[in-house]
Design a protein around this motif. Structure first.
Motif, PDB file in Angstrom:
ATOM      1  N   LEU A 178     -35.848   6.072  -8.640  1.00  0.00           N
ATOM      2  CA  LEU A 178     -35.447   7.032  -9.077  1.00  0.00           C
ATOM      3  C   LEU A 178     -34.639   8.156  -8.356  1.00  0.00           C
ATOM      4  O   LEU A 178     -33.658   8.806  -9.052  1.00  0.00           O
ATOM      5  N   ARG A 179     -35.008   8.256  -7.115  1.00  0.00           N
ATOM      6  CA  ARG A 179     -34.340   9.209  -6.585  1.00  0.00           C
ATOM      7  C   ARG A 179     -32.844   8.881  -6.036  1.00  0.00           C
ATOM      8  O   ARG A 179     -31.818   9.510  -6.314  1.00  0.00           O
ATOM      9  N   GLU A 180     -32.718   7.714  -5.895  1.00  0.00           N
ATOM     10  CA  GLU A 180     -31.190   7.158  -5.777  1.00  0.00           C
ATOM     11  C   GLU A 180     -30.321   7.000  -6.788  1.00  0.00           C
ATOM     12  O   GLU A 180     -29.272   7.552  -6.780  1.00  0.00           O
ATOM     13  N   ARG A 181     -31.018   6.944  -8.099  1.00  0.00           N
ATOM     14  CA  ARG A 181     -30.145   6.817  -9.009  1.00  0.00           C
ATOM     15  C   ARG A 181     -29.756   8.131  -9.693  1.00  0.00           C
ATOM     16  O   ARG A 181     -28.787   8.198 -10.386  1.00  0.00           O
ATOM     17  N   PHE A 182     -30.790   9.079  -9.785  1.00  0.00           N
ATOM     18  CA  PHE A 182     -30.530  10.444 -10.379  1.00  0.00           C
ATOM     19  C   PHE A 182     -30.576  11.670  -9.504  1.00  0.00           C
ATOM     20  O   PHE A 182     -29.906  12.617  -9.686  1.00  0.00           O
ATOM     21  N   LEU A 183     -31.519  11.591  -8.605  1.00  0.00           N
ATOM     22  CA  LEU A 183     -31.994  13.012  -7.943  1.00  0.00           C
ATOM     23  C   LEU A 183     -30.913  13.148  -6.675  1.00  0.00           C
ATOM     24  O   LEU A 183     -31.588  12.945  -5.491  1.00  0.00           O
ATOM     25  N   ALA A 189     -31.132  20.923 -11.992  1.00  0.00           N
ATOM     26  CA  ALA A 189     -31.839  20.800 -13.570  1.00  0.00           C
ATOM     27  C   ALA A 189     -31.298  19.623 -14.149  1.00  0.00           C
ATOM     28  O   ALA A 189     -32.089  18.792 -14.992  1.00  0.00           O
ATOM     29  N   GLY A 190     -30.123  19.222 -14.253  1.00  0.00           N
ATOM     30  CA  GLY A 190     -29.655  18.235 -15.097  1.00  0.00           C
ATOM     31  C   GLY A 190     -29.931  16.765 -14.677  1.00  0.00           C
ATOM     32  O   GLY A 190     -30.172  16.018 -15.229  1.00  0.00           O
ATOM     33  N   GLN A 191     -30.178  16.727 -13.035  1.00  0.00           N
ATOM     34  CA  GLN A 191     -30.540  15.451 -12.608  1.00  0.00           C
ATOM     35  C   GLN A 191     -31.952  15.201 -12.997  1.00  0.00           C
ATOM     36  O   GLN A 191     -32.279  14.062 -13.316  1.00  0.00           O
ATOM     37  N   ILE A 192     -32.834  16.119 -12.984  1.00  0.00           N
ATOM     38  CA  ILE A 192     -34.141  16.101 -13.366  1.00  0.00           C
ATOM     39  C   ILE A 192     -34.313  15.773 -14.676  1.00  0.00           C
ATOM     40  O   ILE A 192     -35.198  14.892 -15.076  1.00  0.00           O
ATOM     41  N   ARG A 193     -33.645  16.370 -15.667  1.00  0.00           N
ATOM     42  CA  ARG A 193     -33.743  15.995 -17.037  1.00  0.00           C
ATOM     43  C   ARG A 193     -33.266  14.393 -17.178  1.00  0.00           C
ATOM     44  O   ARG A 193     -33.839  13.934 -18.082  1.00  0.00           O
ATOM     45  N   ALA A 194     -32.267  14.257 -16.479  1.00  0.00           N
ATOM     46  CA  ALA A 194     -31.792  12.439 -16.638  1.00  0.00           C
ATOM     47  C   ALA A 194     -33.029  11.706 -16.254  1.00  0.00           C
ATOM     48  O   ALA A 194     -33.220  10.705 -16.836  1.00  0.00           O
ATOM     49  N   ALA A 220     -45.814  18.668  -8.641  1.00  0.00           N
ATOM     50  CA  ALA A 220     -44.760  18.028  -8.842  1.00  0.00           C
ATOM     51  C   ALA A 220     -43.549  18.983  -9.026  1.00  0.00           C
ATOM     52  O   ALA A 220     -42.371  18.919  -8.519  1.00  0.00           O
ATOM     53  N   GLU A 221     -43.763  20.019  -9.658  1.00  0.00           N
ATOM     54  CA  GLU A 221     -42.609  21.022  -9.929  1.00  0.00           C
ATOM     55  C   GLU A 221     -42.089  21.717  -8.506  1.00  0.00           C
ATOM     56  O   GLU A 221     -40.997  22.080  -8.518  1.00  0.00           O
ATOM     57  N   VAL A 222     -43.363  21.921  -7.783  1.00  0.00           N
ATOM     58  CA  VAL A 222     -42.750  22.498  -6.479  1.00  0.00           C
ATOM     59  C   VAL A 222     -41.988  21.332  -5.578  1.00  0.00           C
ATOM     60  O   VAL A 222     -41.051  22.016  -5.148  1.00  0.00           O
ATOM     61  N   LEU A 223     -42.313  20.328  -5.566  1.00  0.00           N
ATOM     62  CA  LEU A 223     -41.497  19.401  -4.988  1.00  0.00           C
ATOM     63  C   LEU A 223     -40.053  19.231  -5.494  1.00  0.00           C
ATOM     64  O   LEU A 223     -39.051  19.156  -4.642  1.00  0.00           O
ATOM     65  N   LEU A 224     -40.145  19.230  -6.939  1.00  0.00           N
ATOM     66  CA  LEU A 224     -38.757  19.052  -7.273  1.00  0.00           C
ATOM     67  C   LEU A 224     -37.852  20.253  -7.169  1.00  0.00           C
ATOM     68  O   LEU A 224     -36.598  20.349  -7.129  1.00  0.00           O
ATOM     69  N   ALA A 225     -38.305  21.319  -6.731  1.00  0.00           N
ATOM     70  CA  ALA A 225     -37.664  22.709  -6.533  1.00  0.00           C
ATOM     71  C   ALA A 225     -37.455  22.823  -4.910  1.00  0.00           C
ATOM     72  O   ALA A 225     -36.766  23.660  -4.397  1.00  0.00           O
ATOM     73  N   SER A 226     -38.052  21.737  -3.850  1.00  0.00           N
ATOM     74  CA  SER A 226     -38.130  22.098  -2.772  1.00  0.00           C
ATOM     75  C   SER A 226     -36.992  20.965  -2.149  1.00  0.00           C
ATOM     76  O   SER A 226     -36.682  19.964  -2.668  1.00  0.00           O
TER      77      SER A 226
END
Length: 312
Positions: free
Chosen positions: A172-177, A184-189, A250-256
């Motif tokens: 998931l990290r390699e494909r989108f993030l 925000a767009g990467q996280i939505r996808a 999870a939200e903290v990690l996605l913003a870090s």
């Protein structure tokens, strides 16, 4: 096989390779003689190229050399090497197989997702007390995520439904993030893909009365939530994460950034690089669960592999 006989179980996933050397105690319980992990990122780039890279193979073979020495030192008489998601998807699997054989004297078994799920379920159910059933086990790996729903049985766990979702923290990290931190767009996808896979899953996670989380993503989320700076297996095992706590972490990690994630807890760099993706997957599963918490278990697929050899 005698109660004192030792076996070596090796679980080689997309992000980590792990070793357990174990025997049976007089009471039938599993006794650990050695348990260790190396984050080798075998599946690095596999989603894009369909091949193991030379650098990833080199890291994995170096870990195999270390494990071979430990196995000899502790006198494990039988070895089983199980390879999971990344090894199912590559065109140069023969190179991987030859390298493992040269170091450990056995061929790696590239097991299907259904067998991986069954082994994870058996290991997890043996590690924690389950009062309400059916129970669901979540194993969020680097390349895939196993979901297994089942119950205790007189002759061992009975699986009612299982699925191996072709999405994990590395994939998931390699494909989108791609950004650090992700946009925000990467996280939505990324969320859209995970939701689509859960929509089509053979496992209805809302049926689970008890949920058990195993392996690196779940244990890392627990360690971060507890504020551990040094990993403590006893504090992580049987700890609990509510759905609200999972969402917050999870939200903290996605913003870090990766640097910030690494500083949050006892994370090795290769775990910190993908933990935001793992957190997103677990968060999406938790939002659909019938239970309101996940029990974290340190007993997992390794324990299932070792128990199977000792019982054979």
């Amino acid at each position: 096989m005698t109660a004192q006989a030792r076996v070596a179980a090796i679980d080689c996933g997309t992000n980590s390779i792990r070793l357990l050397i174990a025997s049976r105690g007089a009471d039938g319980s599993l006794i650990d003689h050695d348990r260790r992990l190396e984050l080798v990122r075998l599946g690095e780039g596999v989603d894009a190229t369909g091949r193991f890279s030379p650098a990833a193979l080199e890291r994995t073979f170096a870990a195999c050399d270390q494990y071979a020495a430990v196995i000899r030192e502790l006198g494990a008489g039988r070895i089983r090497f199980v390879a999971t998601s990344a090894a199912r998807d590559v065109s140069n699997r023969d190179e991987f197989t030859a390298g493992v054989r040269a170091r450990l004297g056995i061929d790696p078994e590239v097991i299907p997702g259904a067998e991986e799920a069954a082994l994870s379920f058996a290991g997890a159910m043996a590690g924690v007390e389950v009062s309400d059933e059916p129970a669901m086990v979540i194993d969020c790996g680097g390349g895939s995520t196993e979901l297994v729903l089942g119950r205790s049985g007189a002759d061992g766990p009975v699986i009612e439904a299982a699925d191996s979702l072709n999405v994990g923290s590395v994939r998931l990290r390699e494909r989108f993030l791609h950004d650090d931190p992700p946009t925000a767009g990467q996280i939505r996808a990324a969320r859209e893909l995970v939701r689509q896979m859960l929509d089509g899953s053979a496992v209805d996670v809302s049926r689970a009365a008890t949920v058990i989380g195993v392996a690196g993503t779940l244990t890392s989320l627990s360690a971060i939530h507890q504020g551990l700076k040094v990993y403590d297996r006893e504090k992580v095992h049987a700890s609990r994460l509510t759905t609200d706590e999972i969402h917050r972490v999870a939200e903290v990690l996605l913003a870090s950034t990766v640097d910030q994630a690494e500083a949050m807890g006892p994370l090795q760099r290769r775990r910190a690089e993908v933990i935001c993706a793992g957190g997103l997957i677990v968060e999406e599963i938790a939002a659909r669960m019938g239970a309101d918490e996940i029990i974290i278990s340190e007993s997992d697929i390794l324990d299932g592999i070792a128990a199977g050899m000792l019982d054979d």
